[in-house]
Design an enzyme around this catalytic site. Structure first.
Site, mmCIF file in Angstrom:
data_model
loop_
_atom_site.group_PDB
_atom_site.id
_atom_site.type_symbol
_atom_site.label_atom_id
_atom_site.label_comp_id
_atom_site.label_asym_id
_atom_site.label_seq_id
_atom_site.Cartn_x
_atom_site.Cartn_y
_atom_site.Cartn_z
ATOM 1 N N GLY A 53 0.771 -1.238 0.000
ATOM 2 C CA GLY A 53 0.000 0.000 0.000
ATOM 3 C C GLY A 53 0.802 1.287 0.000
ATOM 4 O O GLY A 53 0.248 2.339 0.315
ATOM 5 N N TRP A 55 1.940 2.993 -2.609
ATOM 6 C CA TRP A 55 1.429 3.925 -3.633
ATOM 7 C C TRP A 55 0.112 4.535 -3.130
ATOM 8 O O TRP A 55 -0.145 5.709 -3.334
ATOM 9 C CB TRP A 55 1.220 3.198 -4.975
ATOM 10 C CG TRP A 55 2.497 2.999 -5.745
ATOM 11 C CD1 TRP A 55 3.761 2.931 -5.231
ATOM 12 C CD2 TRP A 55 2.635 2.867 -7.160
ATOM 13 N NE1 TRP A 55 4.669 2.751 -6.241
ATOM 14 C CE2 TRP A 55 4.011 2.701 -7.433
ATOM 15 C CE3 TRP A 55 1.740 2.851 -8.224
ATOM 16 C CZ2 TRP A 55 4.497 2.532 -8.734
ATOM 17 C CZ3 TRP A 55 2.219 2.681 -9.523
ATOM 18 C CH2 TRP A 55 3.585 2.526 -9.771
ATOM 19 N N ASP A 131 -5.746 -5.622 -4.613
ATOM 20 C CA ASP A 131 -4.618 -6.563 -4.664
ATOM 21 C C ASP A 131 -5.128 -7.960 -4.343
ATOM 22 O O ASP A 131 -6.166 -8.136 -3.709
ATOM 23 C CB ASP A 131 -3.513 -6.179 -3.672
ATOM 24 C CG ASP A 131 -2.164 -6.785 -4.048
ATOM 25 O OD1 ASP A 131 -1.307 -6.061 -4.587
ATOM 26 O OD2 ASP A 131 -1.971 -8.006 -3.838
ATOM 27 N N ASP A 147 -8.487 -10.426 -7.884
ATOM 28 C CA ASP A 147 -7.518 -10.741 -8.924
ATOM 29 C C ASP A 147 -7.803 -9.843 -10.129
ATOM 30 O O ASP A 147 -8.905 -9.910 -10.695
ATOM 31 C CB ASP A 147 -7.684 -12.223 -9.295
ATOM 32 C CG ASP A 147 -6.688 -12.671 -10.341
ATOM 33 O OD1 ASP A 147 -6.037 -11.807 -10.962
ATOM 34 O OD2 ASP A 147 -6.562 -13.892 -10.531
ATOM 35 N N ASP A 185 1.145 -1.323 -10.292
ATOM 36 C CA ASP A 185 2.530 -1.670 -9.966
ATOM 37 C C ASP A 185 2.640 -3.191 -9.900
ATOM 38 O O ASP A 185 3.457 -3.739 -9.179
ATOM 39 C CB ASP A 185 2.885 -1.030 -8.607
ATOM 40 C CG ASP A 185 4.370 -1.103 -8.292
ATOM 41 O OD1 ASP A 185 5.166 -1.250 -9.224
ATOM 42 O OD2 ASP A 185 4.723 -1.012 -7.105
ATOM 43 N N LYS A 225 3.647 -0.723 -14.395
ATOM 44 C CA LYS A 225 4.984 -1.329 -14.413
ATOM 45 C C LYS A 225 5.100 -2.240 -15.637
ATOM 46 O O LYS A 225 4.163 -2.962 -15.963
ATOM 47 C CB LYS A 225 5.172 -2.145 -13.138
ATOM 48 C CG LYS A 225 6.497 -2.837 -13.172
ATOM 49 C CD LYS A 225 7.068 -3.416 -11.935
ATOM 50 C CE LYS A 225 6.372 -3.748 -10.716
ATOM 51 N NZ LYS A 225 7.164 -3.360 -9.549
HETATM 52 N N1 SAM Z 1 2.539 -0.659 -5.369
HETATM 53 C C1 SAM Z 1 2.645 -1.493 -4.193
HETATM 54 C C2 SAM Z 1 3.067 -0.614 -3.046
HETATM 55 O O1 SAM Z 1 3.444 0.500 -3.308
HETATM 56 O O2 SAM Z 1 2.994 -1.053 -1.904
HETATM 57 C C3 SAM Z 1 3.610 -2.641 -4.401
HETATM 58 C C4 SAM Z 1 3.087 -3.646 -5.372
HETATM 59 S S1 SAM Z 1 3.999 -5.137 -5.376
HETATM 60 C C5 SAM Z 1 5.448 -4.683 -6.221
HETATM 61 C C6 SAM Z 1 3.167 -6.105 -6.569
HETATM 62 C C7 SAM Z 1 1.791 -6.570 -6.149
HETATM 63 O O3 SAM Z 1 1.134 -7.135 -7.260
HETATM 64 C C8 SAM Z 1 1.793 -7.661 -5.069
HETATM 65 O O4 SAM Z 1 1.222 -7.174 -3.890
HETATM 66 C C9 SAM Z 1 0.925 -8.765 -5.676
HETATM 67 O O5 SAM Z 1 0.058 -9.379 -4.744
HETATM 68 C C10 SAM Z 1 0.141 -8.002 -6.729
HETATM 69 N N2 SAM Z 1 -0.440 -8.850 -7.762
HETATM 70 C C11 SAM Z 1 0.207 -9.759 -8.539
HETATM 71 N N3 SAM Z 1 -0.678 -10.360 -9.353
HETATM 72 C C12 SAM Z 1 -1.906 -9.822 -9.086
HETATM 73 C C13 SAM Z 1 -3.214 -10.044 -9.599
HETATM 74 N N4 SAM Z 1 -3.431 -10.940 -10.553
HETATM 75 N N5 SAM Z 1 -4.244 -9.328 -9.092
HETATM 76 C C14 SAM Z 1 -4.027 -8.424 -8.111
HETATM 77 N N6 SAM Z 1 -2.814 -8.172 -7.586
HETATM 78 C C15 SAM Z 1 -1.762 -8.860 -8.068
#
Ligand code: SAM
Length: 404
Positions: A53, A55, A131, A147, A185, A225
């Site tokens: 969280g 962002w 997320d 998802d 992200d 990203k």
């Molecule tokens: N932007 C976030 C922050 O600032 O705290 C960090 C994000 S982290 C790099 C990547 C996130 O992508 C993870 O928390 C992961 O659970 C989520 N993620 C990956 N695949 C996903 C999906 N299919 N649906 C939702 N979230 C997903």
């Protein structure tokens, strides 16, 4: 490896804990904002793949609490310098310049003076964060555990954005009150198999784009990203159909050694007749081609664009299936290079401009820094609520219990 050695090796990790961010990623968004002024005229935002969280914290602090970072902070500082200059050398300014500086000074004082701490202070701000993992609550932000690749996430998001939305009666997948900015992200759990990681990342990006197409308002922004793989320029060309500007940006807090970058798409302008749907999403593949062949259809061109780069000019067109068919609307977008006589954009290349962003005096994310002797390492601000490794440890404990 002890906590403090990670602090030394990763300045942004240390800084995030010191400044109260849940993850070092906060600096990536702040540095992107510094370059692209992402938050100006923005009040409705969707933050995809948002856990833990950081962002969303940035969004909360800038949009709800009215704190200044990025370009608006620089603008404030510039205004202060002009104000000081006016005090010291009043004769150097024309009456019009003096009036403009005085107006600017009173405006920025009004904007920065009223720092607020609750969501109620800015009722027009709406932030929805999604997320797969649970996100620890943040004041004023709606968090969803879902998802982003699943079609059921669209109605969930639409009702979070607009409480009067009723998925049972609502037709279509377009937001009634669209948003100004969609962030993603998203990153899969990296396997280390380079091509696989890039492929899975591209699928997440397309999922984010498909959601963005459902909720963005014309003129809106999309930031996501990307992992820069071999065919990433096909993606740039596809995004260019929907956005006036498509730029690849690498914030200073993103390690130079990583393939990670961010695609910044500005001024959303969907082609006429475009209809977004997660049931029939846009993506890489040949579905539209197959559809055309199977049904012997001639698809009308619904949008055309010309792109210019240092390597030449190309004309592209977007084709749409008839809206009366089950596949109504655009189901797949193909980008044709008509100028070159080639079939697909694969044969040509449109190179998006690349910008490295973040102040050069900022920390280098690849460097190690010497910490003071008396440095005390801090704990992370918000440890993950349900990390995958926790489940793995539980499973391992259960197995060792049964085999004992
Ligand atoms: N932007 C976030 C922050 O600032 O705290 C960090 C994000 S982290 C790099 C990547 C996130 O992508 C993870 O928390 C992961 O659970 C989520 N993620 C990956 N695949 C996903 C999906 N299919 N649906 C939702 N979230 C997903």
């Amino acid at each position: 490896m002890g906590k403090s050695s990670k602090d030394k090796r990763d300045a942004y990790y240390r800084l995030a804990k010191e400044q109260g961010w849940r993850a070092r990623s906060a600096f990536k968004l702040l540095q992107l904002d510094e370059e692209f002024d992402l938050f100006s005229n923005v009040s409705r935002v969707v933050d995809l793949c948002a856990a833990p969280g950081s962002w969303s914290q940035v969004l909360s602090r800038v949009l709800i609490k009215g704190e200044k970072f990025g370009r608006s902070a620089w603008q404030d500082r510039d205004a202060k310098v002009r104000q000081q200059m006016l005090g010291v050398f009043p004769e150097a300014f024309t009456p019009e310049q003096k009036a403009a500086i005085e107006k600017e000074t009173s405006l920025s004082a009004a904007q920065t003076g009223a720092e607020v701490t609750t969501a109620a202070a800015n009722p027009n701000v709406k932030i929805v964060s999604i997320d797969l993992q649970p996100i620890s609550p943040l004041a004023g932000i709606t968090t969803l555990r879902a998802d982003i690749t699943h079609p059921a996430t669209v109605p969930l998001l639409l009702s979070a954005l607009d409480p009067s939305y009723d998925s049972a009666t609502a037709a279509g997948t377009q937001a009634q009150h669209p948003v100004d900015l969609v962030l993603s992200d998203g990153a899969p759990d990296v396997t280390g198999l380079h091509d696989l990681d890039i492929y899975v990342q591209s699928q997440l990006l397309f999922a984010a784009l498909n959601l963005a197409l459902c909720v963005l308002k014309p003129g809106g922004k999309f930031v996501a990203k990307i992992f820069r793989g071999r065919n990433v320029d096909i993606l740039y060309a596809q995004l260019k159909i929907f956005f006036e500007k498509v730029i690849v940006a690498k914030p200073r807090s993103s390690r130079a050694s990583s393939v990670e970058a961010f695609i910044v798409c500005l001024n959303f302008r969907p082609p006429a007749g475009f209809h977004a749907s997660l049931e029939e999403p846009l993506g890489v593949g040949q579905r539209l081609d197959r559809l055309v062949k199977e049904r012997d259809m001639q698809l009308p061109i619904v949008a055309e664009a010309t792109m210019q780069s240092s390597r030449g000019t190309w004309d592209f067109s977007v084709k749409s299936a008839p809206t009366t068919s089950r596949e109504g609307g655009i189901t797949e977008m193909e980008v044709y290079d008509e100028t070159e006589g080639n079939d697909k954009v694969n044969g040509s290349r449109w190179i998006a401009p690349f910008i490295a962003c973040g102040d050069l005096s900022a920390f280098d994310s690849d460097a190690s820094y010497q910490l003071p002797e008396d440095y005390v390492s801090l704990d992370p601000v918000q440890p993950p609520i349900a990390p995958p490794y926790k489940r793995a440890l539980e499973m391992r404990a259960a197995i060792s219990k049964t085999t004992r």
